[in-house]
Motif scaffolding. Structure first.
Motif, PDB file in Angstrom:
ATOM      1  N   HIS A 140       0.830  -1.202   0.000  1.00 34.50           N
ATOM      2  CA  HIS A 140       0.000   0.000   0.000  1.00 34.50           C
ATOM      3  C   HIS A 140       0.870   1.260   0.000  1.00 34.50           C
ATOM      4  CE1 HIS A 140      -3.168   2.817   0.967  1.00 34.50           C
ATOM      5  NE2 HIS A 140      -2.568   3.143   2.096  1.00 34.50           N
ATOM      6  N   LEU A 141       1.928   1.258   0.799  1.00 30.88           N
ATOM      7  CA  LEU A 141       2.818   2.421   0.851  1.00 30.88           C
ATOM      8  C   LEU A 141       3.554   2.607  -0.472  1.00 30.88           C
ATOM      9  CD1 LEU A 141       4.160   1.918   4.467  1.00 30.88           C
ATOM     10  CD2 LEU A 141       2.748   3.829   3.679  1.00 30.88           C
ATOM     11  N   GLY A 291      12.717  13.416  -0.877  1.00 26.88           N
ATOM     12  CA  GLY A 291      12.070  13.917   0.332  1.00 26.88           C
ATOM     13  C   GLY A 291      10.609  13.547   0.441  1.00 26.88           C
ATOM     14  N   GLY A 292      10.087  12.790  -0.513  1.00 26.08           N
ATOM     15  CA  GLY A 292       8.699  12.345  -0.424  1.00 26.08           C
ATOM     16  C   GLY A 292       8.530  11.310   0.671  1.00 26.08           C
ATOM     17  N   ARG A 293       7.326  11.274   1.238  1.00 20.26           N
ATOM     18  CA  ARG A 293       7.085  10.336   2.333  1.00 20.26           C
ATOM     19  C   ARG A 293       5.618   9.934   2.358  1.00 20.26           C
ATOM     20  NH1 ARG A 293       7.785  11.659   8.744  1.00 20.26           N
ATOM     21  NH2 ARG A 293       6.233  13.215   8.180  1.00 20.26           N
ATOM     22  N   ALA A 294       5.364   8.678   2.667  1.00 25.17           N
ATOM     23  CA  ALA A 294       4.003   8.170   2.872  1.00 25.17           C
ATOM     24  C   ALA A 294       4.013   7.353   4.155  1.00 25.17           C
ATOM     25  CB  ALA A 294       3.555   7.303   1.700  1.00 25.17           C
ATOM     26  N   VAL A 295       3.019   7.599   5.025  1.00 23.89           N
ATOM     27  CA  VAL A 295       2.931   6.922   6.314  1.00 23.89           C
ATOM     28  C   VAL A 295       1.524   6.356   6.478  1.00 23.89           C
ATOM     29  CG1 VAL A 295       3.166   7.177   8.827  1.00 23.89           C
ATOM     30  CG2 VAL A 295       4.599   8.549   7.301  1.00 23.89           C
ATOM     31  N   ALA A 296       1.425   5.161   7.044  1.00 22.42           N
ATOM     32  CA  ALA A 296       0.115   4.561   7.299  1.00 22.42           C
ATOM     33  C   ALA A 296       0.186   3.704   8.556  1.00 22.42           C
ATOM     34  CB  ALA A 296      -0.332   3.715   6.113  1.00 22.42           C
ATOM     35  N   PHE A 342     -10.749  -8.676   6.032  1.00 17.77           N
ATOM     36  CA  PHE A 342     -10.936  -9.420   7.264  1.00 17.77           C
ATOM     37  C   PHE A 342     -11.542  -8.542   8.350  1.00 17.77           C
ATOM     38  CE2 PHE A 342      -7.533 -11.366   4.871  1.00 17.77           C
ATOM     39  CZ  PHE A 342      -7.940 -12.699   4.858  1.00 17.77           C
ATOM     40  N   ASP A 343     -12.480  -9.133   9.095  1.00 15.34           N
ATOM     41  CA  ASP A 343     -13.144  -8.399  10.165  1.00 15.34           C
ATOM     42  C   ASP A 343     -12.114  -7.917  11.189  1.00 15.34           C
ATOM     43  OD1 ASP A 343     -15.595  -8.883   9.012  1.00 15.34           O
ATOM     44  OD2 ASP A 343     -16.068 -10.610  10.294  1.00 15.34           O
ATOM     45  N   GLY A 344     -12.295  -6.690  11.641  1.00  7.10           N
ATOM     46  CA  GLY A 344     -11.438  -6.150  12.686  1.00  7.10           C
ATOM     47  C   GLY A 344     -10.181  -5.480  12.184  1.00  7.10           C
ATOM     48  N   VAL A 345     -10.034  -5.348  10.864  1.00  9.21           N
ATOM     49  CA  VAL A 345      -8.841  -4.709  10.304  1.00  9.21           C
ATOM     50  C   VAL A 345      -9.182  -3.290   9.872  1.00  9.21           C
ATOM     51  CG1 VAL A 345      -7.110  -4.754   8.466  1.00  9.21           C
ATOM     52  CG2 VAL A 345      -7.847  -6.898   9.548  1.00  9.21           C
ATOM     53  N   GLU A 346      -8.341  -2.356  10.289  1.00 10.78           N
ATOM     54  CA  GLU A 346      -8.502  -0.953   9.909  1.00 10.78           C
ATOM     55  C   GLU A 346      -7.150  -0.426   9.440  1.00 10.78           C
ATOM     56  OE1 GLU A 346      -9.796   1.054  13.376  1.00 10.78           O
ATOM     57  OE2 GLU A 346     -11.714  -0.015  13.503  1.00 10.78           O
ATOM     58  N   ARG A 347      -7.159   0.316   8.346  1.00 12.85           N
ATOM     59  CA  ARG A 347      -5.930   0.948   7.831  1.00 12.85           C
ATOM     60  C   ARG A 347      -6.168   2.445   7.696  1.00 12.85           C
ATOM     61  NH1 ARG A 347      -4.594  -1.037   2.157  1.00 12.85           N
ATOM     62  NH2 ARG A 347      -5.973   0.693   1.559  1.00 12.85           N
ATOM     63  N   THR A 348      -5.207   3.250   8.154  1.00  9.99           N
ATOM     64  CA  THR A 348      -5.341   4.689   8.140  1.00  9.99           C
ATOM     65  C   THR A 348      -4.104   5.310   7.519  1.00  9.99           C
ATOM     66  OG1 THR A 348      -6.623   4.626  10.195  1.00  9.99           O
ATOM     67  CG2 THR A 348      -5.704   6.763   9.536  1.00  9.99           C
ATOM     68  N   ASP A 349      -4.288   6.166   6.511  1.00  9.17           N
ATOM     69  CA  ASP A 349      -3.178   6.940   5.957  1.00  9.17           C
ATOM     70  C   ASP A 349      -2.968   8.152   6.840  1.00  9.17           C
ATOM     71  OD1 ASP A 349      -2.850   5.174   3.873  1.00  9.17           O
ATOM     72  OD2 ASP A 349      -4.113   6.313   2.480  1.00  9.17           O
ATOM     73  N   VAL A 350      -1.748   8.288   7.328  1.00  8.64           N
ATOM     74  CA  VAL A 350      -1.463   9.360   8.291  1.00  8.64           C
ATOM     75  C   VAL A 350      -1.240  10.678   7.588  1.00  8.64           C
ATOM     76  CG1 VAL A 350       0.102  10.089  10.126  1.00  8.64           C
ATOM     77  CG2 VAL A 350      -0.534   7.686   9.916  1.00  8.64           C
ATOM     78  N   GLU A 351      -0.601  10.646   6.424  1.00  5.28           N
ATOM     79  CA  GLU A 351      -0.352  11.885   5.686  1.00  5.28           C
ATOM     80  C   GLU A 351      -0.149  11.542   4.230  1.00  5.28           C
ATOM     81  OE1 GLU A 351       3.951  13.158   6.297  1.00  5.28           O
ATOM     82  OE2 GLU A 351       3.491  12.109   8.159  1.00  5.28           O
TER      83      GLU A 351
END
Length: 351
Positions: A140-141, A291-296, A342-351
């Motif tokens: 994903h990143l 200098g690019g960045r992706a966080v999750a 899958f139940d109970g899985v959450e993914r969040t993009d921080v920035e």
């Protein structure tokens, strides 16, 4: 009773969780392993078919695999058990899944990609907590930052640890750490580096460990520099640092036997209550040279629970014909978003 797939190591801690999950999903495993007494007891308890054979019994192993299109291998340490099972799958045309987290196993299986493609066989180690969620997070990143050249992954388990996992850790405790640099796996001292990450509950300190993603994240994303971290207590980190100087002792026969004996005297793994209360927290960061960045971040069910969920779903997919030939990582086979099913899985993009 006809079985849908072969489950080798069915009577181990994680194997039993996989059996429960498979039955709930409407699948019938053939219980298998080398301990005939344990299998007979498990067969009587579950009403499932079983067969006892050792991995060095080539005739019995091949016969079992010729009757089943897929094996889910759950008998570790996989550094000792994966090769004979992979060999048998390539001989018989059966698809191979396992739940390893061992770098050397991933690399050894990856080296057999051409053989697997020629045989029309899928080889997918790491179908459990090691490494489905982290591998999907890495992919994903990479999708968010295609130019990424550096990847850092971290996780924190809330729950407990099984005897099998502890056995693998003890058997490898003297080998130090590992990261990937310039596309190559590089040995580094234990607790090589620490940093602060936020799993969503505030900053915490994490330390590098030789986790499976050091291998698989590169195969999934092509990112050449990979580090994997986990949260450990201050005492555990001091012990990791001390192992840099005591590796020769920790790897010696007498000390290994003493530590493994203590492990065998403990509980098999987290209780159902502990697993229900537990969770796994993951964090990842990809960076590029501009200098690019992706966080999750990601939150999943407790690790052993998730292992049963993902490995059984992988079996179901293979049985349905979704089994790309060759060496596969979870995200290569089923995509970066597979974990979100899958139940109970959450993914969040921080920035």
């Amino acid at each position: 009773m006809a079985a849908d797939f072969l489950l080798y190591g069915s009577y181990g801690y994680t194997g039993r969780l996989i059996v429960e999950r498979a039955r709930a999903a409407g699948l019938t495993p053939l219980l298998a392993g080398r301990d005939a007494a344990a299998l007979a007891a498990q067969g009587a308890e579950t009403g499932l078919p079983y067969r006892a054979f050792a991995l060095d019994d080539t005739a019995a192993l091949d016969a079992a695999l010729r009757e089943h299109r897929v094996v889910l291998h759950a008998a570790g340490p996989f550094s000792r058990t994966s090769r004979p099972m992979v060999d048998a799958c390539l001989r018989t045309g059966a698809h191979y899944l396992d739940i390893t987290g061992e770098i050397a196993v991933f690399e050894a299986v990856a080296a057999r990609d051409a053989q697997a493609r020629a045989a029309g066989v899928m080889l997918m180690p790491g179908a459990g907590f090691d490494v489905v969620p982290s591998d999907c997070l890495a992919a994903h990143l990479k999708r968010r930052l295609p130019s990424a050249t550096r990847l850092q992954l971290a996780f924190q388990g809330i729950g407990g640890i099984s005897r099998g996992t502890m056995t693998t850790m003890i058997e490898n405790i003297h080998q130090g750490g590992a990261v990937r640099r310039g596309g190559r796996i590089t040995r580094v001292p234990a607790a090589y580096r620490s940093r602060t990450v936020d799993f969503g509950r505030g900053p915490v300190s994490v330390t590098t460990i030789p986790w499976g993603d050091v291998s698989t994240a590169y195969h999934s994303t092509g990112i050449p520099d990979v580090e994997v971290y986990t949260r450990v207590g201050a005492g555990a980190r001091r012990g990791m640092v001390a192992s840099r100087h005591l590796g020769w002792l920790l790897g010696s026969g007498p000390v290994q036997r003493m530590m493994l004996k203590r492990i065998r005297g403990g509980p098999p793994g987290p209780t159902p209550e502990q697993r229900a209360r537990g969770a796994s927290l993951l964090w990842g960061q990809a960076e590029d040279d501009a200098g690019g960045r992706a966080v999750a971040r990601m939150r999943t069910p407790e690790g052993y629970t998730l292992t049963a969920m993902t490995s059984v779903e992988a079996v179901r997919r293979v049985l349905a014909g979704d089994a790309p030939a060759g060496f596969q990582t979870p995200s290569k086979a089923y995509g970066a978003d597979w974990i979100l099913e899958f139940d109970g899985v959450e993914r969040t993009d921080v920035e």
